[in-house]
Design a protein around this motif. Structure first.
Motif, PDB file in Angstrom:
ATOM      1  N   ILE A   1       6.883  -0.593  11.724  1.00  0.00           N
ATOM      2  CA  ILE A   1       6.932   0.255  10.644  1.00  0.00           C
ATOM      3  C   ILE A   1       5.512   1.201  11.002  1.00  0.00           C
ATOM      4  O   ILE A   1       5.740   2.517  10.681  1.00  0.00           O
ATOM      5  N   LYS A   2       4.535   0.973  11.555  1.00  0.00           N
ATOM      6  CA  LYS A   2       3.266   1.728  11.916  1.00  0.00           C
ATOM      7  C   LYS A   2       3.934   2.727  12.651  1.00  0.00           C
ATOM      8  O   LYS A   2       3.188   4.039  12.543  1.00  0.00           O
TER       9      LYS A   2
ATOM     10  N   ARG B   1       6.070   5.224  10.746  1.00  0.00           N
ATOM     11  CA  ARG B   1       5.275   6.133   9.795  1.00  0.00           C
ATOM     12  C   ARG B   1       4.468   7.145  10.445  1.00  0.00           C
ATOM     13  O   ARG B   1       4.295   8.371  10.487  1.00  0.00           O
TER      14      ARG B   1
ATOM     15  N   GLY C   1      13.519   0.872   4.930  1.00  0.00           N
ATOM     16  CA  GLY C   1      13.173  -0.779   4.749  1.00  0.00           C
ATOM     17  C   GLY C   1      13.852  -1.290   3.412  1.00  0.00           C
ATOM     18  O   GLY C   1      13.736  -0.877   2.526  1.00  0.00           O
TER      19      GLY C   1
ATOM     20  N   MET D   1      10.563  -3.353   2.679  1.00  0.00           N
ATOM     21  CA  MET D   1       9.653  -2.518   1.819  1.00  0.00           C
ATOM     22  C   MET D   1       8.422  -3.247   1.563  1.00  0.00           C
ATOM     23  O   MET D   1       7.508  -2.506   1.575  1.00  0.00           O
TER      24      MET D   1
ATOM     25  N   MET E   1       6.510  -2.551   4.483  1.00  0.00           N
ATOM     26  CA  MET E   1       5.794  -1.239   4.482  1.00  0.00           C
ATOM     27  C   MET E   1       4.610  -1.326   3.364  1.00  0.00           C
ATOM     28  O   MET E   1       3.770  -0.692   3.920  1.00  0.00           O
TER      29      MET E   1
ATOM     30  N   GLU F   1       1.641  -2.928   5.446  1.00  0.00           N
ATOM     31  CA  GLU F   1       1.395  -2.070   6.579  1.00  0.00           C
ATOM     32  C   GLU F   1       0.559  -0.817   6.089  1.00  0.00           C
ATOM     33  O   GLU F   1      -0.536  -0.442   6.726  1.00  0.00           O
TER      34      GLU F   1
ATOM     35  N   GLU G   1       8.172   5.751  -1.203  1.00  0.00           N
ATOM     36  CA  GLU G   1       8.684   6.669   0.075  1.00  0.00           C
ATOM     37  C   GLU G   1       7.256   7.306   0.407  1.00  0.00           C
ATOM     38  O   GLU G   1       6.452   7.357  -0.349  1.00  0.00           O
TER      39      GLU G   1
ATOM     40  N   PHE H   1      11.041   8.029   5.057  1.00  0.00           N
ATOM     41  CA  PHE H   1      10.234   6.767   5.104  1.00  0.00           C
ATOM     42  C   PHE H   1      10.546   6.264   3.621  1.00  0.00           C
ATOM     43  O   PHE H   1       9.758   6.520   2.566  1.00  0.00           O
TER      44      PHE H   1
ATOM     45  N   GLY I   1      11.387   2.704   1.580  1.00  0.00           N
ATOM     46  CA  GLY I   1      11.440   1.421   1.515  1.00  0.00           C
ATOM     47  C   GLY I   1      12.149   0.847  -0.348  1.00  0.00           C
ATOM     48  O   GLY I   1      11.767   1.453  -1.152  1.00  0.00           O
TER      49      GLY I   1
END
Length: 525
Positions: A356-357, A360, A368, A373, A376, A379, A486, A493, A495
């Motif tokens: 996820i990192k 992003r 996600g 999610m 997310m 993170e 998002e 991005f 979730g």
């Protein structure tokens, strides 16, 4: 109450595509005007599939009414284009639980409770109470399984008590190819049919699954030893795209064979069946933890496939845990997008967070789902707001920043089976968000399966509403829980707490997956 019955049994091996065949046949009959319903019988003693390990049994499929079934109900939904419910599945656990409860309540008036007639009567009652003029019944497992015998006995009794001509028994079996001698081996199929006959069921149709097309001599041998007319022995070799099977059955005239045998009216018309036949060359990584079977993420995989993109590649989240940021980038950089699916337990969690990192920071499209999610949020809390040790209480009860916590009503629940927040739940989609542009409406119903929620009360500073300033997670969907998040400055991005994959159908994949594909196209322009 059904007027006609199609009973699909399996022999030799399980997992040979009996569910796909049953779904394909049901769709074919629906296309030619038959009022058909489907019923999956699972002989296992679980009440439902909710507590089963996806590594062993594949995904748990959730219906609108909150029932946790195995993946075959997913096949039925995708192929038939209709929503299933708990009525479309019977397990041995349900039957025996009902019988024992009735016995404890004295409902049997002192009788000795036996498999015949009490258990078989309960099964027959469930079968005959199903709606639809024609009912297709798939009996899980294979002929000869101890746990499946009572269900075979029940359908045998039902055919005897009603009219045998209103029943069509289809036996799906596998014929292996022996490369050493360059021949197909039909003996296992012969023995499988003999087992079925000993139970008192003579199959009307034999569907022969195989790795490649079978020669006519082998098919004749199967017909001869099984006592089935040669035109009722149908070969279904492996295909690269299972959605072409209704077409294959149509071309073989199977709908006409069924109609003639059951004396039902069908419409003479072309098959109105549209499915993806060409695929965009995008690579999507599904960062998961259940690698024991491809079926663990079946509905997500099929949703991508039905969106016109080749099936995603499953990446082991545990492998990512051992890598630094550079190693994660090398592992994931060749993919056009990432999907972080749902799941339970802490194994592989840190690997998913690393993925996820990466997505992003590198503006890689990412979706996600459920746990995805929640990760997310974790993170973002750790790496943007510097809340070191932020976590879900599912993985760390001592976390200093429980940004994901168990839902309050779930804390009082002792039993695990069937007690999560399940099924279709109403949610509000907020205007001015990517999610709203995908749905185009403010109120939708989506299927859920979770015990934990993102904490927006104690950690509200992580979030903002559409139109507000700052680098925060934008809330794009909500109910009494946080439903979707998002990022504004990211191509995709998103979730979501729910499971959109359960609602994808042939010709109508869930719009979140088509939106993900569109985001990939925009990035690759």
């Amino acid at each position: 109450m059904p007027e006609k019955y199609i009973v699909v049994t399996g022999g030799v091996l399980s997992g040979i595509g009996k569910g796909i065949f049953s779904a394909s046949l049901a769709r074919l009959l629906k296309e030619v005007g038959v009022d058909i319903n489907v019923l999956k019988i699972d002989p296992y003693l679980n009440v439902d599939a909710g507590t089963m390990n996806p590594n062993q049994h594949g995904e748990v499929f959730v219906t609108d009414d909150g029932y946790e079934a195995d993946l075959d109900l997913g096949h039925y939904e995708r192929f038939l284009g209709v929503s299933m419910s708990r009525r479309n599945n019977i397990t041995a656990g349900q039957i025996y639980s009902t019988i024992i409860q009735r016995e404890r309540e004295g409902k049997y008036l002192g009788s000795t409770v036996q498999v015949v007639p009490h258990v078989t009567s309960e099964i027959k009652e469930r079968i005959t109470s199903m709606p639809g003029k024609v009912l297709s019944i798939e009996i899980g497992g294979t002929v000869g399984d101890i746990e499946g015998e009572v269900f075979l006995e029940a359908v045998r009794e039902l055919a005897f008590e009603k009219n045998r001509n209103d029943f069509l028994f289809i036996h799906v079996t596998y014929v292996p190819y022996l490369r050493v001698t360059n021949e197909f081996k039909t003996k296992p199929t012969q023995q499988s049919v003999q087992l079925l006959r000993k139970i008192g069921i003579q199959p009307d149709v034999i569907v022969v699954r195989s790795e490649m097309p079978i020669d006519s001599q082998s098919l004749y041998k199967i017909a001869l030893f099984s006592g089935v007319p040669r035109d009722m022995v149908i070969n279904l070799p492996d295909v690269g795209n299972v959605y072409q099977i209704p077409e294959t059955l149509y071309e073989a005239g199977v709908h006409k064979l069924v109609a003639n045998r059951l004396n039902i009216q069908i419409e003479e018309k072309p098959l109105g069946w549209s499915y993806p036949k060409s695929f965009k060359p995008y690579r999507i990584a599904l960062v998961g933890k259940y690698l024991g079977t491809d079926d663990a993420y079946k509905s997500i995989i099929e949703s991508i496939f039905l969106s016109g993109v080749q099936k995603p590649v499953v990446i082991d989240a545990q492998e990512l845990e051992e890598l630094d940021d550079e190693g994660v980038a090398q592992k994931l950089s060749s993919f056009d997008a990432l999907i972080i699916p749902g799941g339970f337990g802490r194994r592989g969690i840190e690997g998913k967070i690393k993925a996820i990192k990466y997505a992003r920071e590198n503006k890689k499209p990412i979706l996600g789902i459920c746990l995805g999610m929640q990760l997310m949020v974790i993170e973002f809390a750790r790496n943007v707001f510097n809340l070191k040790g932020a976590n879900s209480t599912e993985f760390d009860v001592e976390t200093p920043y429980p940004v994901v916590n168990m839902m309050e009503e779930q804390k009082k629940i002792m039993n695990l089976g069937g007690t999560m927040r399940l099924g279709a739940q109403k949610m509000q989609v907020l205007k001015g968000t990517k999610l709203y542009s995908i749905y185009g409406q403010e109120e939708v119903y989506e299927r859920h399966r979770h015990r934990y929620e993102a904490d927006t009360v104690n950690f509200g500073f992580l979030y903002k509403f559409p139109g507000e300033e700052g680098y925060k997670l934008t809330i794009s969907g909500k109910s009494e829980f946080l439903e979707a998040i998002e990022l504004d400055d990211h191509p995709f991005f998103v979730g979501i707490q729910y499971h959109p994959e359960y609602k994808s159908k042939v010709g109508a994949p869930h719009p979140l997956f088509t939106a993900l594909i569109k985001a990939i196209e925009e990035v690759n322009k």
